[in-house]
Design a protein around this motif. Structure first.
Motif, PDB file in Angstrom:
ATOM      1  N   LEU A   9      16.321   5.565   3.431  1.00 29.27           N
ATOM      2  CA  LEU A   9      15.674   4.136   2.353  1.00 29.27           C
ATOM      3  C   LEU A   9      14.625   3.559   2.633  1.00 29.27           C
ATOM      4  N   GLU A  10      14.137   3.136   3.818  1.00 27.84           N
ATOM      5  CA  GLU A  10      13.137   3.370   4.128  1.00 27.84           C
ATOM      6  C   GLU A  10      11.632   4.207   3.583  1.00 27.84           C
ATOM      7  N   ALA A  11      12.259   5.020   4.443  1.00 30.18           N
ATOM      8  CA  ALA A  11      11.153   6.034   3.687  1.00 30.18           C
ATOM      9  C   ALA A  11      11.054   6.589   3.062  1.00 30.18           C
ATOM     10  N   LYS A  12      11.435   5.918   1.558  1.00 34.91           N
ATOM     11  CA  LYS A  12      11.778   5.762   0.250  1.00 34.91           C
ATOM     12  C   LYS A  12      11.225   4.708  -0.386  1.00 34.91           C
ATOM     13  N   VAL A  13      11.358   3.755   0.106  1.00 35.89           N
ATOM     14  CA  VAL A  13      10.045   2.960  -0.074  1.00 35.89           C
ATOM     15  C   VAL A  13       9.244   3.151   0.615  1.00 35.89           C
ATOM     16  N   GLN A  14       8.856   3.077   1.926  1.00 38.44           N
ATOM     17  CA  GLN A  14       7.575   3.412   2.364  1.00 38.44           C
ATOM     18  C   GLN A  14       6.784   3.887   1.087  1.00 38.44           C
ATOM     19  N   GLN A  15       7.613   5.364   0.545  1.00 31.98           N
ATOM     20  CA  GLN A  15       6.733   6.407   0.237  1.00 31.98           C
ATOM     21  C   GLN A  15       6.949   5.689  -1.225  1.00 31.98           C
ATOM     22  N   ALA A  16       7.196   4.768  -1.464  1.00 39.19           N
ATOM     23  CA  ALA A  16       6.795   4.596  -3.130  1.00 39.19           C
ATOM     24  C   ALA A  16       5.680   3.714  -2.764  1.00 39.19           C
ATOM     25  N   ASP A  18       3.261   2.811  -1.210  1.00 33.83           N
ATOM     26  CA  ASP A  18       2.109   4.282  -0.297  1.00 33.83           C
ATOM     27  C   ASP A  18       1.745   5.136  -2.242  1.00 33.83           C
ATOM     28  N   THR A  19       2.567   5.227  -2.723  1.00 31.95           N
ATOM     29  CA  THR A  19       2.751   5.771  -4.090  1.00 31.95           C
ATOM     30  C   THR A  19       2.050   4.736  -5.451  1.00 31.95           C
ATOM     31  N   ILE A  20       2.438   4.093  -5.124  1.00 32.17           N
ATOM     32  CA  ILE A  20       2.138   2.477  -6.016  1.00 32.17           C
ATOM     33  C   ILE A  20       0.437   2.626  -5.035  1.00 32.17           C
ATOM     34  N   THR A  21       0.506   1.923  -4.012  1.00 31.35           N
ATOM     35  CA  THR A  21      -1.205   1.933  -3.629  1.00 31.35           C
ATOM     36  C   THR A  21      -2.452   3.031  -4.112  1.00 31.35           C
ATOM     37  N   LEU A  22      -1.964   4.600  -4.163  1.00 29.80           N
ATOM     38  CA  LEU A  22      -2.442   5.241  -4.144  1.00 29.80           C
ATOM     39  C   LEU A  22      -3.357   5.582  -6.131  1.00 29.80           C
ATOM     40  N   LEU A  23      -1.856   4.982  -6.428  1.00 25.55           N
ATOM     41  CA  LEU A  23      -1.739   4.579  -8.807  1.00 25.55           C
ATOM     42  C   LEU A  23      -2.847   3.666  -8.436  1.00 25.55           C
ATOM     43  N   GLN A  24      -3.130   2.354  -7.929  1.00 25.34           N
ATOM     44  CA  GLN A  24      -3.849   1.363  -7.889  1.00 25.34           C
ATOM     45  C   GLN A  24      -5.362   1.437  -7.903  1.00 25.34           C
ATOM     46  N   MET A  25      -5.547   2.376  -6.704  1.00 27.32           N
ATOM     47  CA  MET A  25      -6.373   2.518  -6.248  1.00 27.32           C
ATOM     48  C   MET A  25      -7.312   3.956  -7.493  1.00 27.32           C
ATOM     49  N   GLU A  26      -6.769   4.687  -8.612  1.00 29.48           N
ATOM     50  CA  GLU A  26      -6.526   5.091  -8.927  1.00 29.48           C
ATOM     51  C   GLU A  26      -6.817   4.488  -9.691  1.00 29.48           C
TER      52      GLU A  26
END
Length: 79
Positions: A9-16, A18-26
């Motif tokens: 769960l922690e890995a999935k939350v961290q992945q989410a 990271d994905t949100i951060t990348l999308l915000q940068m985009e």
């Protein structure tokens, strides 16, 4: 077993995250590009409006010269 579930769960939350951060940068990059394109469009519109005004002025000048020429040709025919 529950420790493994929490790790997954922690890995999935961290992945989410990271994905949100990348999308915000985009999103930020796209906003910057959009702003630049809006500015470019405004400049193009301004240039187009200027060219339209100049074109109208030149058309008026051309018509004035044509009228003068017709007048001169008319005078020449009288002679």
């Amino acid at each position: 077993m529950s420790f493994e579930v929490f790790e997954k769960l922690e890995a999935k939350v961290q992945q989410a995250i990271d994905t949100i951060t990348l999308l915000q940068m985009e999103i930020d990059e796209l906003k910057d590009k959009n702003s630049a394109l809006v500015q470019e469009l405004d400049n193009a519109k301004s240039g187009t409006e200027s060219l339209v005004r100049e074109n109208e002025q030149l058309k008026q000048e051309q018509q004035t010269w044509q009228e003068k020429l017709r007048g001169l040709l008319g005078k020449m025919e009288e002679v």
